[in-house]
Design a protein around this motif. Structure first.
Motif, short mmCIF file in Angstrom:
data_model
loop_
_atom_site.label_atom_id
_atom_site.label_comp_id
_atom_site.label_asym_id
_atom_site.label_seq_id
_atom_site.Cartn_x
_atom_site.Cartn_y
_atom_site.Cartn_z
N UNK A 86 0.11 6.00 5.32
CA UNK A 86 1.19 6.57 6.10
C UNK A 86 2.49 5.85 5.82
N UNK A 87 3.59 6.56 5.89
CA UNK A 87 4.90 6.01 5.51
C UNK A 87 5.29 4.81 6.36
N UNK A 88 5.08 4.91 7.68
CA UNK A 88 5.49 3.83 8.57
C UNK A 88 4.68 2.57 8.33
N UNK A 123 0.83 -1.21 0.00
CA UNK A 123 0.00 0.00 0.00
C UNK A 123 0.86 1.26 0.00
N UNK A 124 0.35 2.31 -0.60
CA UNK A 124 1.08 3.56 -0.72
C UNK A 124 1.14 4.34 0.59
N UNK A 125 2.29 4.93 0.85
CA UNK A 125 2.43 5.74 2.05
C UNK A 125 1.51 6.94 2.05
N UNK A 126 1.12 7.41 0.86
CA UNK A 126 0.22 8.56 0.79
C UNK A 126 -1.19 8.18 1.25
N UNK A 146 5.71 0.91 5.07
CA UNK A 146 6.96 0.17 5.22
C UNK A 146 6.72 -1.16 5.91
N UNK A 147 5.89 -1.15 6.95
CA UNK A 147 5.58 -2.39 7.68
C UNK A 147 4.91 -3.41 6.77
N UNK A 148 3.98 -2.93 5.94
CA UNK A 148 3.26 -3.83 5.04
C UNK A 148 4.20 -4.43 4.00
N UNK A 149 5.08 -3.60 3.43
CA UNK A 149 6.02 -4.10 2.45
C UNK A 149 6.93 -5.17 3.06
N UNK A 150 7.49 -4.88 4.22
CA UNK A 150 8.39 -5.84 4.85
C UNK A 150 7.66 -7.14 5.19
#
Length: 260
Positions: A231-233, A225-228, A236-240
């Motif tokens: 949210x950025x954090x 999902x996009x940080x926009x 990042x959690x979802x990508x990892x």
């Protein structure tokens, strides 16, 4: 009507063609969800420009783990066009019998897996043999083809077989014979293909239905999902988390490889 307007109008027809296949899309989603819920993977394969649909399924924004993208660069690396790694070689290799078997030799397959094989014509040897090999292993196999284009085309398989002959379910992009959809005055060959539009509509319709089934089963997918948006954090959690899950699922395809 301008060429652009013509293309957009014909693309609306592709949407209608995909909508008419909703029962089949839901069936594919049922099979794929069952595989993912068992901790296994849906193998997604294509050669040529059909690789676009493989990458549309996973990994990209709005997608989630559970899919094993099998993309051979020798069959899909098109941007050099000529010279080393050129288009001529790729078009030759996608009709080499036996290559599909060598590709699948890398994976410890299970009857709990599922497969999605994409080929606009359904007539090239490697996708045909890929579907055949999946079916021979008892793996439910879904094909995406352009049916009118396939029916108008001659198979490169010496038996005359086509991809849809080795599919438990076949979906149609709705693209016309030759794929290109727009005729320009004074030009004797059509331009602007439609199979990618129809193919991406099918891919994302299936993806959305799978997400519904996984969530309903209490295993909501980890969606890139996009940080926009989140949210950025959180992004990042979802990508990892999604990449880690993909790695764990992929490990199962290697752990007993070649074992007797």
């Amino acid at each position: 009507m301008t060429p652009a307007e013509d293309y957009l109008a014909k693309s609306e027809g592709l949407i209608a063609a995909v909508r008419a296949q909703l029962p089949q899309i839901r069936q594919a989603a049922d099979w794929f969800s069952q595989t993912i819920l068992k901790g296994r993977m849906v193998h997604v394969f294509a050669s040529g420009h059909s690789r676009i649909m493989v990458e549309e399924m996973w990994p990209r924004y709005g997608s989630f783990p559970g899919f094993n993208p099998i993309v051979e660069l020798s069959l899909t690396f098109h941007n050099l066009v000529v010279g080393a790694n050129g288009q001529r070689q790729a078009m030759f290799l996608e009709n080499v019998s036996g290559l599909a078997e060598r590709i699948l030799r890398n994976f410890d397959l299970s009857r709990d897996d599922a497969a999605l094989v994409i080929s606009s014509s359904g007539c090239n040897v490697v996708p045909i043999e890929m579907g055949e090999l999946f079916q021979a292993r008892g793996i439910r196999t879904v094909a995406i083809i352009s049916r009118e284009h396939s029916e108008a085309s001659r198979s490169n398989d010496p038996r005359g077989k086509k991809l849809q002959d080795f599919a438990d379910l076949t979906l149609d992009t709705g693209a016309p014979p030759g794929d290109a959809m727009v005729k320009v005055e004074g030009l004797d060959t059509a331009v602007a293909p439609g199979s990618t539009v129809g193919g991406c509509l099918l891919i994302n319709s299936i993806k959305a239905e799978v997400a519904l089934r996984l969530t309903a089963a209490g295993q909501p997918p980890k969606v890139l999902s996009g940080g926009c948006v989140v949210g950025a954090e959180r992004a990042k959690e979802l990508f990892e988390a999604a990449y880690d899950e993909h790695g764990r699922r992929l490990a199962k395809l290697y752990q007993s490889l070649g074992a007797v």
